[in-house]
Design a protein around this motif. Structure first.
Motif, short mmCIF file in Angstrom:
data_model
loop_
_atom_site.label_atom_id
_atom_site.label_comp_id
_atom_site.label_asym_id
_atom_site.label_seq_id
_atom_site.Cartn_x
_atom_site.Cartn_y
_atom_site.Cartn_z
N GLN A 77 0.84 -1.21 0.00
CA GLN A 77 0.00 0.00 0.00
C GLN A 77 0.87 1.25 0.00
O GLN A 77 0.61 2.22 -0.74
CB GLN A 77 -0.90 0.02 1.24
CG GLN A 77 -2.04 -0.98 1.23
CD GLN A 77 -3.00 -0.70 2.36
OE1 GLN A 77 -3.78 0.26 2.31
NE2 GLN A 77 -2.95 -1.52 3.40
N GLU A 93 2.37 8.29 -5.98
CA GLU A 93 1.61 9.53 -6.16
C GLU A 93 2.38 10.76 -5.67
O GLU A 93 1.83 11.86 -5.62
CB GLU A 93 0.27 9.44 -5.42
CG GLU A 93 -0.63 8.31 -5.89
CD GLU A 93 -1.01 8.46 -7.36
OE1 GLU A 93 -1.34 9.59 -7.77
OE2 GLU A 93 -0.97 7.45 -8.08
N ARG A 144 -7.17 13.28 7.23
CA ARG A 144 -8.21 12.74 6.35
C ARG A 144 -7.67 11.58 5.51
O ARG A 144 -6.48 11.49 5.23
CB ARG A 144 -8.76 13.84 5.44
CG ARG A 144 -7.75 14.41 4.47
CD ARG A 144 -8.42 15.41 3.51
NE ARG A 144 -7.46 16.04 2.63
CZ ARG A 144 -6.98 15.49 1.53
NH1 ARG A 144 -7.39 14.28 1.16
NH2 ARG A 144 -6.11 16.15 0.77
N ALA A 145 -8.58 10.72 5.08
CA ALA A 145 -8.21 9.58 4.25
C ALA A 145 -7.82 10.06 2.84
O ALA A 145 -8.29 11.09 2.36
CB ALA A 145 -9.38 8.61 4.15
N LEU A 146 -6.93 9.30 2.21
CA LEU A 146 -6.54 9.55 0.82
C LEU A 146 -7.23 8.53 -0.08
O LEU A 146 -7.45 7.39 0.33
CB LEU A 146 -5.02 9.42 0.67
CG LEU A 146 -4.16 10.52 1.28
CD1 LEU A 146 -2.69 10.12 1.23
CD2 LEU A 146 -4.37 11.84 0.54
N VAL A 147 -7.54 8.94 -1.27
CA VAL A 147 -8.16 8.03 -2.24
C VAL A 147 -7.09 7.65 -3.26
O VAL A 147 -6.79 8.41 -4.20
CB VAL A 147 -9.38 8.67 -2.92
CG1 VAL A 147 -9.99 7.68 -3.92
CG2 VAL A 147 -10.41 9.10 -1.90
N ILE A 148 -6.46 6.51 -3.04
CA ILE A 148 -5.38 6.04 -3.91
C ILE A 148 -5.63 4.56 -4.21
O ILE A 148 -5.77 3.75 -3.28
CB ILE A 148 -4.00 6.22 -3.24
CG1 ILE A 148 -3.71 7.72 -3.06
CG2 ILE A 148 -2.91 5.56 -4.07
CD1 ILE A 148 -2.42 8.00 -2.32
N GLU A 149 -5.69 4.23 -5.48
CA GLU A 149 -5.92 2.85 -5.88
C GLU A 149 -4.79 1.95 -5.36
O GLU A 149 -3.61 2.28 -5.48
CB GLU A 149 -6.01 2.74 -7.40
CG GLU A 149 -6.42 1.36 -7.89
CD GLU A 149 -6.61 1.30 -9.39
OE1 GLU A 149 -6.79 0.18 -9.91
OE2 GLU A 149 -6.56 2.37 -10.04
N PRO A 162 -6.10 1.27 0.15
CA PRO A 162 -7.38 1.66 0.74
C PRO A 162 -7.30 2.22 2.15
O PRO A 162 -8.26 2.88 2.60
CB PRO A 162 -8.17 0.34 0.73
CG PRO A 162 -7.13 -0.74 0.73
CD PRO A 162 -6.01 -0.19 -0.09
N GLU A 163 -6.19 2.01 2.86
CA GLU A 163 -6.10 2.48 4.24
C GLU A 163 -5.25 3.74 4.39
O GLU A 163 -5.04 4.21 5.51
CB GLU A 163 -5.51 1.37 5.13
CG GLU A 163 -6.36 0.12 5.20
CD GLU A 163 -5.72 -0.96 6.05
OE1 GLU A 163 -6.13 -1.12 7.21
OE2 GLU A 163 -4.77 -1.61 5.55
#
Length: 371
Positions: free
Chosen positions: A134, A141, A165-170, A173-174
């Motif tokens: 991950q 990125e 805050r959460a990151l949106v990265i393919e 997910p965590e």
């Protein structure tokens, strides 16, 4: 689990004496060259084996002192000569990791590197691999990414990472942004951190594109960056390397990577974190070593040493024996006994952190013969 990550290089900084584990850990035999878990292998060997599925055997670099070269090569017979980076003297973690990053970036400009200490104990390897994979996706990125350990208790022995805050990265997910780093707290604060679940233990693992990491060093420690560039330019030229190392390395500023890279990156919104759900311990002192080897059972007596001869009755704690002496313990709780050929340490788990003070006192009194 998938195979090795093609553009990933693991870096193992293998330095430091581990002075809180004196007299077991010494300048000539530091913590990472000991078997502290009863696995039959040193912590360095275990670290290599843990990383190999992620990189393959040809993409693991070790940064260590010149004095430890023979011991490291004995422990890691598969290491390539080009992947062994030798320090002329300790200059802290930014110099060690930055050197590897600078050299590897010249060899492979788009390389992603991950730094993993040589002296940590990690169990449940598939969860470790999942966290690293991950973190690599996050690094792609452009972030510097750290792996924070999901706390199993409100510990006062570790620093903490506060998630944002959460990151949106393919593929990650965590992943989340890091808000800040927090120094070791008192017990009440640690309980608050544990209850909130927004805090992770800082395990000192960092994954980044090498060029991104070097860019952070350039921004925050320009003199250190300039020295690393000089070293990297000469490194793969055997004739040029030695003189440049002797000239440049002693001038590099001593600073931990947390302060030179991680904390400034967090302030700029460039530091991310992935939680690690695996069992982790940095074996920082004899109290943690006792806990590790007694599997957390407080009433047990942990014993380390191939030829240890221990007699105990109603005793708990840890005995580390490197001699053939009989050691008898009767009616003592949370005891720490370390018996070597030239030094004997007796303390308790409560005072285990104070062992470093003994080492400092020995240095002041010129007793380098037992360090």
């Amino acid at each position: 689990m998938a195979g090795p990550i093609e553009d990933f290089y693991a870096v193992i900084p293998a330095g430091g004496i581990g002075s809180r584990l004196w007299p077991l850990s010494r300048a000539d035999a530091p913590k990472f060259l000991h078997d502290l878990t009863g696995s039959g292998h040193t912590l360095l060997h275990d670290t290599w084996k843990r990383l190999e599925p992620l990189t393959g055997p040809d993409r693991i670099a070790v940064v260590t002192g010149r004095a430890h070269r023979a011991a490291v090569e004995k422990e890691l017979p598969g290491i390539l000569d080009k992947n062994l980076f030798l320090e002329s003297e300790p200059r802290d973690s930014t110099a060690a990791i930055g050197l590897a990053a600078a050299v590897l970036a010249r060899r492979e400009p788009d390389v992603i590197i991950g730094s993993f200490a040589a002296d940590h104990v990690i169990r449940v390897p598939h969860l470790f691999e999942w966290a690293v994979r991950q973190a690599v996706e996050v690094a792609r990125e452009g972030f510097v990414c750290t792996i924070g350990i999901q706390p199993s208790e409100p510990s006062i022995g570790f620093g903490y990472i506060k998630k944002k805050r959460a990151l949106v990265i393919e593929g990650a997910p965590e992943a989340a942004l890091v808000e800040s780093f927090v120094e070791k707290p008192d017990l009440e604060t640690a309980k608050e951190y544990f209850a909130s679940r927004d805090y992770l233990w800082n395990a000192g693992m960092f994954i980044s594109r090498a060029d991104v990491l070097l860019g952070e060093i350039a921004d925050n420690q320009p003199a250190l960056y300039a020295g690393l560039m000089d070293l990297a330019e000469a490194w793969d030229n055997r004739d040029a390397r030695g003189p440049v190392v002797d000239r440049v390395w002693p001038t590099l500023p001593k600073i931990a990577i947390d302060y030179a890279v991680a904390e400034p990156a967090a302030e700029k919104g460039r530091l991310a974190v992935v939680p690690g759900h695996f069992d982790w311990d940095d074996v920082g002192d004899f109290a943690s070593l006792a806990k590790l080897n007694s599997k957390g059972r407080k009433n047990d007596l942990a014993v380390l040493g191939k030829n240890a001869r221990i007699l105990s009755d109603a005793a708990s704690g840890i005995v580390v024996s490197q001699t053939s002496r009989v050691i008898s313990l009767i009616g003592v709780n949370d005891i720490v006994v370390v018996d070597t050929d030239d030094a004997l340490l007796v303390t308790t788990s409560e005072h285990a952190q104070r062992v470093k003070g003994v080492v400092d006192a020995l240095k002041l009194n010129g007793r380098g013969d037992v360090l």
